[in-house]
Design a protein around this motif. Structure first.
Motif, PDB file in Angstrom:
ATOM      1  N   PHE A 520      35.026  27.926  20.848  1.00 57.70           N
ATOM      2  CA  PHE A 520      35.347  29.354  21.958  1.00 57.70           C
ATOM      3  C   PHE A 520      36.052  29.817  21.403  1.00 57.70           C
ATOM      4  O   PHE A 520      37.944  28.483  21.785  1.00 57.70           O
ATOM      5  CB  PHE A 520      34.740  28.608  23.533  1.00 57.70           C
ATOM      6  CG  PHE A 520      33.584  29.161  23.264  1.00 57.70           C
ATOM      7  CD1 PHE A 520      32.825  30.346  23.313  1.00 57.70           C
ATOM      8  CD2 PHE A 520      32.636  27.607  23.312  1.00 57.70           C
ATOM      9  CE1 PHE A 520      30.817  29.632  24.233  1.00 57.70           C
ATOM     10  CE2 PHE A 520      31.153  27.069  23.842  1.00 57.70           C
ATOM     11  CZ  PHE A 520      30.214  28.276  23.554  1.00 57.70           C
ATOM     12  N   HIS A 521      37.128  30.863  21.127  1.00 60.89           N
ATOM     13  CA  HIS A 521      38.498  31.828  21.626  1.00 60.89           C
ATOM     14  C   HIS A 521      38.393  31.692  22.857  1.00 60.89           C
ATOM     15  O   HIS A 521      40.117  32.332  22.949  1.00 60.89           O
ATOM     16  CB  HIS A 521      38.244  32.314  20.516  1.00 60.89           C
ATOM     17  CG  HIS A 521      38.089  31.570  18.688  1.00 60.89           C
ATOM     18  ND1 HIS A 521      39.085  31.523  18.735  1.00 60.89           N
ATOM     19  CD2 HIS A 521      36.735  32.007  18.226  1.00 60.89           C
ATOM     20  CE1 HIS A 521      38.441  30.673  17.337  1.00 60.89           C
ATOM     21  NE2 HIS A 521      37.220  31.740  17.090  1.00 60.89           N
ATOM     22  N   SER A 522      37.342  32.255  23.688  1.00 62.52           N
ATOM     23  CA  SER A 522      37.810  32.800  24.967  1.00 62.52           C
ATOM     24  C   SER A 522      36.369  32.434  25.916  1.00 62.52           C
ATOM     25  O   SER A 522      35.505  32.139  25.710  1.00 62.52           O
ATOM     26  CB  SER A 522      38.059  34.444  25.241  1.00 62.52           C
ATOM     27  OG  SER A 522      36.835  35.019  25.036  1.00 62.52           O
ATOM     28  N   ARG A 523      36.773  32.688  27.417  1.00 57.97           N
ATOM     29  CA  ARG A 523      35.430  32.773  28.647  1.00 57.97           C
ATOM     30  C   ARG A 523      35.137  33.546  27.968  1.00 57.97           C
ATOM     31  O   ARG A 523      33.262  33.557  28.459  1.00 57.97           O
ATOM     32  CB  ARG A 523      36.017  32.327  29.629  1.00 57.97           C
ATOM     33  CG  ARG A 523      37.514  30.686  30.197  1.00 57.97           C
ATOM     34  CD  ARG A 523      37.952  30.964  31.400  1.00 57.97           C
ATOM     35  NE  ARG A 523      38.531  29.931  32.272  1.00 57.97           N
ATOM     36  CZ  ARG A 523      39.248  29.436  33.139  1.00 57.97           C
ATOM     37  NH1 ARG A 523      39.900  30.513  33.285  1.00 57.97           N
ATOM     38  NH2 ARG A 523      39.807  28.505  32.357  1.00 57.97           N
ATOM     39  N   GLN A 524      35.314  34.582  27.886  1.00 57.12           N
ATOM     40  CA  GLN A 524      34.314  36.154  27.700  1.00 57.12           C
ATOM     41  C   GLN A 524      32.992  35.343  26.710  1.00 57.12           C
ATOM     42  O   GLN A 524      32.287  36.368  26.663  1.00 57.12           O
ATOM     43  CB  GLN A 524      35.129  37.553  27.364  1.00 57.12           C
ATOM     44  CG  GLN A 524      36.045  38.301  28.890  1.00 57.12           C
ATOM     45  CD  GLN A 524      34.733  38.038  30.086  1.00 57.12           C
ATOM     46  OE1 GLN A 524      33.945  38.389  29.842  1.00 57.12           O
ATOM     47  NE2 GLN A 524      35.827  37.790  31.474  1.00 57.12           N
ATOM     48  N   PRO A 534      26.002  36.905  33.307  1.00 54.53           N
ATOM     49  CA  PRO A 534      27.251  37.859  34.483  1.00 54.53           C
ATOM     50  C   PRO A 534      26.941  36.178  35.632  1.00 54.53           C
ATOM     51  O   PRO A 534      27.870  35.710  36.322  1.00 54.53           O
ATOM     52  CB  PRO A 534      26.814  38.053  35.206  1.00 54.53           C
ATOM     53  CG  PRO A 534      25.957  39.138  33.726  1.00 54.53           C
ATOM     54  CD  PRO A 534      25.018  38.298  33.360  1.00 54.53           C
ATOM     55  N   ALA A 535      25.838  36.472  36.186  1.00 52.57           N
ATOM     56  CA  ALA A 535      26.174  35.381  37.562  1.00 52.57           C
ATOM     57  C   ALA A 535      26.131  33.682  37.464  1.00 52.57           C
ATOM     58  O   ALA A 535      27.720  33.138  38.071  1.00 52.57           O
ATOM     59  CB  ALA A 535      24.928  34.812  38.328  1.00 52.57           C
ATOM     60  N   THR A 536      25.637  33.283  36.200  1.00 54.53           N
ATOM     61  CA  THR A 536      26.192  31.584  36.270  1.00 54.53           C
ATOM     62  C   THR A 536      27.825  31.852  35.990  1.00 54.53           C
ATOM     63  O   THR A 536      28.646  30.885  35.790  1.00 54.53           O
ATOM     64  CB  THR A 536      25.456  31.422  34.660  1.00 54.53           C
ATOM     65  OG1 THR A 536      23.955  31.561  35.394  1.00 54.53           O
ATOM     66  CG2 THR A 536      25.525  30.581  34.529  1.00 54.53           C
ATOM     67  N   CYS A 540      30.848  28.975  37.102  1.00 55.46           N
ATOM     68  CA  CYS A 540      31.103  28.314  35.591  1.00 55.46           C
ATOM     69  C   CYS A 540      31.879  28.683  35.284  1.00 55.46           C
ATOM     70  O   CYS A 540      33.647  27.614  34.685  1.00 55.46           O
ATOM     71  CB  CYS A 540      30.698  28.127  34.878  1.00 55.46           C
ATOM     72  SG  CYS A 540      29.772  29.380  33.476  1.00 55.46           S
ATOM     73  N   ALA A 541      32.809  29.812  35.199  1.00 55.79           N
ATOM     74  CA  ALA A 541      33.773  30.406  33.863  1.00 55.79           C
ATOM     75  C   ALA A 541      35.316  29.257  34.939  1.00 55.79           C
ATOM     76  O   ALA A 541      36.212  29.092  33.540  1.00 55.79           O
ATOM     77  CB  ALA A 541      33.737  31.521  34.420  1.00 55.79           C
ATOM     78  N   GLY A 542      35.131  28.984  35.695  1.00 52.45           N
ATOM     79  CA  GLY A 542      37.149  29.218  36.380  1.00 52.45           C
ATOM     80  C   GLY A 542      36.994  27.219  35.922  1.00 52.45           C
ATOM     81  O   GLY A 542      38.392  27.237  36.001  1.00 52.45           O
ATOM     82  N   PHE A 543      36.199  27.109  35.921  1.00 52.98           N
ATOM     83  CA  PHE A 543      36.256  25.269  35.757  1.00 52.98           C
ATOM     84  C   PHE A 543      35.904  24.894  33.812  1.00 52.98           C
ATOM     85  O   PHE A 543      36.258  24.480  33.992  1.00 52.98           O
ATOM     86  CB  PHE A 543      34.658  24.131  36.585  1.00 52.98           C
ATOM     87  CG  PHE A 543      34.826  25.000  38.202  1.00 52.98           C
ATOM     88  CD1 PHE A 543      35.762  24.271  38.877  1.00 52.98           C
ATOM     89  CD2 PHE A 543      34.072  25.426  38.721  1.00 52.98           C
ATOM     90  CE1 PHE A 543      35.598  24.794  39.985  1.00 52.98           C
ATOM     91  CE2 PHE A 543      34.135  26.271  39.871  1.00 52.98           C
ATOM     92  CZ  PHE A 543      34.886  25.436  40.731  1.00 52.98           C
ATOM     93  N   LEU A 544      36.216  25.897  33.542  1.00 51.14           N
ATOM     94  CA  LEU A 544      35.850  25.465  31.762  1.00 51.14           C
ATOM     95  C   LEU A 544      37.163  25.710  30.952  1.00 51.14           C
ATOM     96  O   LEU A 544      37.814  26.832  31.533  1.00 51.14           O
ATOM     97  CB  LEU A 544      34.825  26.705  30.687  1.00 51.14           C
ATOM     98  CG  LEU A 544      33.222  25.359  31.530  1.00 51.14           C
ATOM     99  CD1 LEU A 544      32.588  26.641  30.822  1.00 51.14           C
ATOM    100  CD2 LEU A 544      32.979  24.888  30.857  1.00 51.14           C
ATOM    101  N   GLU A 561      38.062  36.571  37.069  1.00 48.34           N
ATOM    102  CA  GLU A 561      37.820  37.245  37.975  1.00 48.34           C
ATOM    103  C   GLU A 561      40.066  37.752  38.950  1.00 48.34           C
ATOM    104  O   GLU A 561      40.357  39.200  39.626  1.00 48.34           O
ATOM    105  CB  GLU A 561      37.196  36.896  38.938  1.00 48.34           C
ATOM    106  CG  GLU A 561      37.536  35.611  40.302  1.00 48.34           C
ATOM    107  CD  GLU A 561      36.409  35.913  41.532  1.00 48.34           C
ATOM    108  OE1 GLU A 561      35.197  36.274  41.041  1.00 48.34           O
ATOM    109  OE2 GLU A 561      36.816  35.006  42.499  1.00 48.34           O
ATOM    110  N   SER A 562      40.503  36.780  38.237  1.00 45.11           N
ATOM    111  CA  SER A 562      42.073  37.154  39.119  1.00 45.11           C
ATOM    112  C   SER A 562      42.972  37.005  37.542  1.00 45.11           C
ATOM    113  O   SER A 562      44.072  37.294  38.449  1.00 45.11           O
ATOM    114  CB  SER A 562      41.813  35.890  40.205  1.00 45.11           C
ATOM    115  OG  SER A 562      41.100  36.210  41.576  1.00 45.11           O
ATOM    116  N   TYR A 563      42.413  37.794  37.071  1.00 50.45           N
ATOM    117  CA  TYR A 563      43.426  37.818  35.752  1.00 50.45           C
ATOM    118  C   TYR A 563      44.315  38.644  36.059  1.00 50.45           C
ATOM    119  O   TYR A 563      45.386  38.352  35.895  1.00 50.45           O
ATOM    120  CB  TYR A 563      42.448  38.145  34.744  1.00 50.45           C
ATOM    121  CG  TYR A 563      42.287  36.655  34.317  1.00 50.45           C
ATOM    122  CD1 TYR A 563      41.872  35.307  34.440  1.00 50.45           C
ATOM    123  CD2 TYR A 563      41.813  36.718  32.366  1.00 50.45           C
ATOM    124  CE1 TYR A 563      41.919  33.631  33.558  1.00 50.45           C
ATOM    125  CE2 TYR A 563      40.825  35.249  31.826  1.00 50.45           C
ATOM    126  CZ  TYR A 563      41.010  34.294  32.645  1.00 50.45           C
ATOM    127  OH  TYR A 563      40.747  33.319  31.809  1.00 50.45           O
TER     128      TYR A 563
END
Length: 729
Positions: A520-524, A534-536, A540-544, A561-563
């Motif tokens: 992966f190159h980005s969380r997106q 999107p819900a998942t 999870c995104a902040g912990f990866l 969401e805080s970028y």
């Protein structure tokens, strides 16, 4: 009870506001996980932590069950036509399930009993006469005479049947049961007697002629006693004071002097001995077990958390050794990323020829692959393997060191489907050696592959409620995995499935995507993974984490969401987000970031202070591993012999397990030393886990050595006391 009443009850119990409870429940019911809420919804919940959120969730479920049971009891009594306003008031006031059941007992449909048979024989009116205790009523014999029939042939039979009805009524008196329950909890003892000969009793010999007050029995004793009883080694009884307790019951049910006093007294004695005390004995034993299990599960969970937070030995080439006698010592070398470089089997306890060949094999592995650390499993033949390794290091002047690893669960993992999938080309025995090496390299990543119950850092874990144990340990694993964070490009599916919002299926899909598309190159990019919407992603995104990716913030715990907010903060300090890739500019940013700026930044950017604070913490140490704050386990170059130990010697070791009665410490001996709870410290504490944790590196003084039983007693308290004494000039 309405949801609002439940919220009020929870708020009163855990001492937080009703608004916080309401918000937390709303977030949970919307599908948010506890780690996500605790980390990324601090403003909404008023900074509720994971422990508080779990308390809210558990108590809400309990209060709902209580409310449901209360309503079921209400409906049942109403259908019987027995409902009264007083009963409704008492039912609404009942705050525990047991209180509701006490109130329901007189109305609960019953199986066939002595009392029900007497009622079927038409003796209830006679029982009513005795119960009313009219001082001017007929004699018992006169009253009973009119109830004789084919089923009840004698006056004695009639009186006995009516007395059985009275005994059942007395057993259903909620106020007396509550009084007796409190009295038994205050004064009763649990007494044990051996059911077998002493030489057959084994560990249960400790409980020969044992007696202990139930109010102060530690959980490990209760669970040990239960085990002895289940194995038919112990007879266990709850003591009481029957005469005083029966006297209290007679006093409670006696209205006045009447011709029926003796019948009332006899019925009270029968009710107490046959119905009330046996029921409460079962209830108290059940409550004791439940409390003991809850304590044991809590200790296991604390120990597991400490174990999972052990810092990794990053960047090391590790030789894992799974000791054995007949089948030999299995060896496997892994590189700094966990890949297997070499493996084999050595016979360290065999003939001299085998030992020399094994030394050559291990030496070749160490030198050819640049091994820096050896990880020795602590199972069978561990001590002999440690002796062999220590000699090998000293005789060849090797720079590497060794560590004793807790190998609990390695054999279970080795034979699992997961191990076959990860290491398909290796024999099951070699997989165990790989696991022993990896669990030192990254304890968390490897431990999640093993059933937590098999990790071996608790007490009596096989004697407690397994469903409750699994739920508690799973919660710990989830909490730690999300607290530490997970490398999205290297984590196994076993590790990923514990990340907030992910399941075993989505974790497997992430690994499959990685294999097909590359790292992966980005969380997106997670949004391209099958069945990860999107819900998942939000959960999870902040912990990866992604190291060296396109987005520098992807290697932090800052949520996507805080970028935008984070970029504004970086800009506030005169830098750009791209500067995070430049070490020099990153150091400049870190030097400018001050935590006392949180209120100013929050006001400037109209953001919550908790979120600002978390962002600043990440900018000060981007990509940090929180486990690095904990001490590394001790490594060694030489082995300690029991014969070398002397009372008064100071040793250093790593805490391997903490239990109710103390802590076990590995300081290089075959068996760990025990620091009894009385030797931990001078100040008072409730439990050893309050002052010591699994993984702690401690200094202690030897206070006892029992060579015949292989036991060593240690003390931290006495070491500290000796250090405080003035030295002689």
């Amino acid at each position: 009870m309405t949801d609002q009443h439940i919220i009020q009850t929870i708020a009163h119990t855990i001492h937080v506001s009703e608004k916080q409870i309401q918000t937390a429940l709303s977030l949970l019911q919307s599908g948010n996980t506890i780690p996500f809420i605790a980390r990324y919804r601090k403003e909404a919940t008023g900074m509720l932590n994971e422990i508080q959120l779990r308390q809210i969730q558990e108590q809400y479920e309990y209060e709902q069950a209580l409310s449901s049971r209360r309503e079921a009891v209400r409906q049942s009594i109403m259908e019987q036509g027995q409902w009264t306003e007083e009963l409704g008031r008492l039912l609404d006031q009942a705050g525990k399930l047991q209180e509701i059941e006490d109130l329901y007992m007189p109305y609960k449909p019953k199986k066939r009993t002595k009392a029900s048979m007497a009622r079927d024989a038409g003796l209830e009116p006679l029982a009513d006469i005795f119960w009313q205790q009219d001082p001017h009523g007929p004699s018992p014999e006169e009253a009973a005479a009119s109830y004789l029939n084919e089923t009840i042939p004698t006056i004695e039979d009639a009186i006995a049947g009516a007395a059985n009805i009275l005994a059942e009524r007395m057993s259903e008196l909620a106020p007396y049961r509550q009084y007796l329950r409190r009295a038994l909890w205050k004064t009763s003892k649990l007494e044990c007697a051996l059911l077998v000969e002493e030489d057959e009793a084994k560990a249960m010999l400790t409980y020969k002629d044992f007696s202990g007050r139930i109010a102060s029995l530690p959980s490990h004793r209760i669970l040990a006693i239960n085990r002895g009883e289940a194995q038919k080694l112990l007879k266990v009884t709850l003591t009481d004071t029957p005469d005083a307790n029966i006297g209290k019951l007679i006093q409670d049910v006696t209205v006045c002097d009447s011709p029926y006093g003796q019948i009332i007294a006899a019925a009270a004695a029968d009710s107490y001995k046959r119905l009330i005390f046996p029921q409460l004995e079962r209830e108290i034993r059940s409550d004791l077990t439940e409390r003991a299990e809850k304590q044991a599960i809590s200790i296991f969970a604390k120990n597991l958390r400490s174990l999972l937070l052990q810092p990794p030995f990053a960047g090391q080439v590790i030789l894992g050794l799974d000791p054995g006698y007949r089948t030999g010592c299995k060896a496997a070398v892994i590189d700094a990323t966990g890949n297997v470089l070499d493996y084999g089997v050595c016979y360290l306890t065999g003939s001299e020829k085998q030992r020399r060949a094994s030394a050559d094999t291990l030496l070749s592995m160490i030198q050819n692959h640049g091994v820096t650390l050896l990880s020795i499993g602590n199972g069978t033949a561990s001590y002999e393997t440690e002796q062999f390794v220590a000699s090998l290091i000293q005789e060849n002047d090797l720079s590497c060191r060794y560590i004793i690893a807790n190998e609990s669960g390695a054999s279970v993992y080795s034979a699992s489907d997961l191990a076959r999938e990860e290491l398909p080309d290796l024999d099951v025995t070699i997989r165990g050696a790989v696991s022993i090496a990896r669990r030192i390299q990254d304890p968390l990543a490897e431990a999640v592959k093993i059933d937590p119950k098999s990790i071996g850092v608790g007490q009596y874990q096989h004697d407690v409620n397994q469903k409750s144990l699994s739920a508690a340990l799973d919660a710990v694993v989830e909490s730690v995995v999300n607290y530490v964070g997970v490398d999205l490009n290297t984590a196994s599916a076993a590790l990923l499935q514990h990340v907030s919002g992910l399941t075993a299926a989505t974790a497997a899909n992430i690994v499959a995507y990685r294999k097909e598309k590359g790292p992966f190159h980005s969380r997106q990019e997670l949004l391209s993974v099958n069945r990860l919407g999107p819900a998942t992603f939000t959960q999870c995104a902040g912990f990866l984490r992604i190291k060296g990716g396109d987005e520098p913030l992807d290697n932090t715990s800052v949520h996507p969401e805080s970028y935008e907010l984070t970029e504004k903060i970086i800009s506030h300090y005169g830098l750009t987000k791209a500067d995070l890739h430049d070490e020099e500019k990153l150091r400049a940013l870190q030097s400018k970031v001050q935590m006392n700026a949180v209120p100013v930044l929050a006001a400037k950017f109209q953001a919550g202070e908790p979120t600002i604070r978390d962002i600043l913490e990440e900018l000060r140490k981007p990509g940090r591993d929180v486990r690095s704050e904990f001490p590394l386990p001790l490594t060694r170059r030489n082995v300690v012999s029991l014969d070398e130990l002397k009372i008064g010697t100071v040793v250093r070791g790593t805490v391997h397990n903490v239990v109710d009665f103390g802590a076990f410490v590995d300081f290089g001996l075959k068996t760990p030393g025990l620091i009894h709870r009385s030797e931990l410290c001078n100040h008072p504490f409730r439990h050893p886990t309050d002052v010591i944790s699994v993984g702690d590196v401690v200094d202690a003084v030897i206070i006892s050595v029992d060579s015949s039983r292989g036991r060593v007693g240690l003390s931290i308290k006495k070491l500290k006391q000796s250090l405080k004494k003035p030295t002689e000039s």
